[in-house]
Design an enzyme around this catalytic site. Sequence first.
Site, PDB file in Angstrom:
ATOM      1  N   LEU A 344       0.959  -1.181   0.126  1.00 17.62           N
ATOM      2  CA  LEU A 344       0.015   0.046  -0.140  1.00 17.62           C
ATOM      3  C   LEU A 344       0.807   1.333   0.044  1.00 17.62           C
ATOM      4  O   LEU A 344       0.308   2.215  -0.673  1.00 17.62           O
ATOM      5  CB  LEU A 344      -1.061  -0.049   1.330  1.00 17.62           C
ATOM      6  CG  LEU A 344      -2.163  -1.104   1.168  1.00 17.62           C
ATOM      7  CD1 LEU A 344      -2.748  -1.059   2.604  1.00 17.62           C
ATOM      8  CD2 LEU A 344      -2.982  -1.025  -0.040  1.00 17.62           C
ATOM      9  N   GLY A 345       1.997   1.200   0.572  1.00 19.26           N
ATOM     10  CA  GLY A 345       2.907   2.502   0.578  1.00 19.26           C
ATOM     11  C   GLY A 345       4.109   2.016   1.422  1.00 19.26           C
ATOM     12  O   GLY A 345       4.205   1.047   2.059  1.00 19.26           O
ATOM     13  N   LYS A 346       5.105   3.025   1.356  1.00 20.39           N
ATOM     14  CA  LYS A 346       6.443   2.828   2.095  1.00 20.39           C
ATOM     15  C   LYS A 346       7.228   4.156   2.362  1.00 20.39           C
ATOM     16  O   LYS A 346       6.794   5.152   1.551  1.00 20.39           O
ATOM     17  CB  LYS A 346       7.418   1.689   1.459  1.00 20.39           C
ATOM     18  CG  LYS A 346       7.783   2.259  -0.188  1.00 20.39           C
ATOM     19  CD  LYS A 346       8.659   1.179  -0.894  1.00 20.39           C
ATOM     20  CE  LYS A 346       8.854   1.630  -2.136  1.00 20.39           C
ATOM     21  NZ  LYS A 346       9.593   0.671  -2.864  1.00 20.39           N
ATOM     22  N   GLN A 351       7.107  -0.534   5.477  1.00 20.87           N
ATOM     23  CA  GLN A 351       6.330  -0.697   4.238  1.00 20.87           C
ATOM     24  C   GLN A 351       4.900  -1.159   4.910  1.00 20.87           C
ATOM     25  O   GLN A 351       5.089  -1.631   6.177  1.00 20.87           O
ATOM     26  CB  GLN A 351       6.709  -1.788   3.440  1.00 20.87           C
ATOM     27  CG  GLN A 351       8.031  -1.590   2.862  1.00 20.87           C
ATOM     28  CD  GLN A 351       9.109  -2.239   3.852  1.00 20.87           C
ATOM     29  OE1 GLN A 351       8.959  -3.120   4.478  1.00 20.87           O
ATOM     30  NE2 GLN A 351      10.481  -1.849   3.821  1.00 20.87           N
ATOM     31  N   ASP A 464       3.166  13.764  15.154  1.00 18.68           N
ATOM     32  CA  ASP A 464       3.108  13.732  13.755  1.00 18.68           C
ATOM     33  C   ASP A 464       1.724  13.673  12.992  1.00 18.68           C
ATOM     34  O   ASP A 464       1.504  13.101  12.186  1.00 18.68           O
ATOM     35  CB  ASP A 464       3.780  12.453  13.414  1.00 18.68           C
ATOM     36  CG  ASP A 464       4.673  12.560  12.029  1.00 18.68           C
ATOM     37  OD1 ASP A 464       4.783  13.477  11.486  1.00 18.68           O
ATOM     38  OD2 ASP A 464       5.063  11.529  11.695  1.00 18.68           O
TER      39      ASP A 464
END
Length: 661
Positions: A344-346, A351, A464
Amino acid sequence: MSRELIILCQPILVLFLTLFYNSHGYFVSQGSVGIGFNGYFTLTNTTKHTFGQAFENEHVEIKNSSTGVISSFSVNFFFAIVPEHNQQGSHGMTFVISPTRGLPGASSDQYLGIFNKTNNGKASNNVIAIELDIHKDEEFGDIDDNHVGININGLRSVASASAGYYDDKDGSFKKLSLISREVMRLSIVYSQPDQQLNVTLFPAEIPVPPLKPLLSLNRDLSPYLLEKMYLGFTASTGSVGAIHYLMGWLVNGVIEYPRLELSIPVLPPYPKKTSNRTKTVLAVCLTVSVFAAFVASWIGFVFYLRHKKVKEVLEEWEIQYGPHRFAYKELFNATKGFKEKQLLGKGGFGQVYKGTLPGSDAEIAVKRTSHDSRQGMSEFLAEISTIGRLRHPNLVRLLGYCRHKENLYLVYDYMPNGSLDKYLNRSENQERLTWEQRFRIIKDVATALLHLHQEWVQVIIHRDIKPANVLIDNEMNARLGDFGLAKLYDQGFDPETSKVAGTFGYIAPEFLRTGRATTSTDVYAFGLVMLEVVCGRRIIERRAAENEEYLVDWILELWENGKIFDAAEESIRQEQNRGQVELVLKLGVLCSHQAASIRPAMSVVMRILNGVSQLPDNLLDVVRAEKFREWPETSMELLLLDVNTSSSLELTDSSFVSHGR
């Protein structure tokens, strides 16, 4: 929430054993749970100072997600308690409604396999239990050693009564002994329209519950339960043993009193201690068995050292933090071997993979990171210790974790619509968010931050906040996630941090100077996110070869020229939206002010977004100030108008300003 009656008896013993020992079957169990006389299900055996838990594998959706109100329901179950001594019980058993599939960290003895000394009585437990208590514990205010109680988030009952029932014929009270070895039935009925919980205990041979309940509690249970809950049973023993039998149960999503006519078994007494001769024979057999087991274990250990692939050691911190631990094989199969197409994303954290848990249709997101990555063991523990204990509709739910070799894994609910930044940094052909969707996303994130800062038992600083950490579910609700940099501390405690963490552009200026994270630094980042959502632009954009334009400065310039509405993305710049759009833009500038003392607390932000309070008329003069101390004392007494009462609050009041808590 409809279930059929389940009778745990000998005819279905083979089927039950299959389901019982399979984590994807009907039950998930822990502790001393097993099979007893005639194939009946037991929560405890003859072991002292132990507990057993058995939970249904699938959750029930008990609360309406839009109204926040739980549904009416009824639960009926059959049980029996066989004590070691006829006149003295052990501790007892419970029916539990829990936010988790199991109750990690639970203790035996007086804690009944539900709570422990640390978490007993905490509002964050979100647990409701009906106890069948056979031991009088003075510390919890027990009325006697043979009673039924209604417990909310702790072991001190909010209502209790001695065991028995009211006869329908003459209304007389008939006493019952919970340790009589006789099979009994407990009926639990909650009526949401009446906001009343009725609990009725009676002998199993009576086909329908008596008209008058043993216990009644007039209270709305909605605030104590989450949208998705798990149903289960627990029991515990102390210095005196007892076998707690669970014979069968029925759960319905509507209020009803089912007529159940069953063949009632006669249970055997508690097993007697073996004779000395028997003990001698057993000792010899045990010695031989231990020696054989030692040899087999040594051979197995050598084989393991040569062929080990998975290393999963339970450490002390895992017991403390408590979320469900997944087997690596389970996650490996769920993500199809962590294939590239599941990615899905990194980023610097590692990841994130999409997966589907074997044996169910539950979609999950698995974040994989390593000990030596930028988000290593300390960040991994931070995430487990914070989000692992949080349950809120606007926070991404942590389902569990896994450790395998040098990799760490966190398992979350899958958010099908991805992260917010995908919608803000969209391609030309991607659908734009409507103003209604944007405003809802802003309020969802604000609600999540309010819970972290002011509503939970401890203060949590996220550290964050950014669009990439705001996830969108299939109903376009926003959920705040990624607690890898989070810090938590007790209410009223002044935190000190020595390490600057976060994402460039979203870090408050005082955090860069001092390294001290507060709730106000979260408010700063949230203000920037609000502006990005309204404007559809990054907080920093390059406009020339070497020039950068800051979003806040650009909006402030438009505001000074009376054109702040022009800062909104063109697709949402409609006259009917003007009031809300300008409100959010001004509030975003206020929240992202350079001076921490000017930024409002999240409770004030929510009042403004909900229309309860208004921004002061001279807000532009406030945000122009580089430092709050530059304002004369008389000018600092700005008014925050209350829409409902036309009264006002001073801007410097603790209800408005976060004070960098």
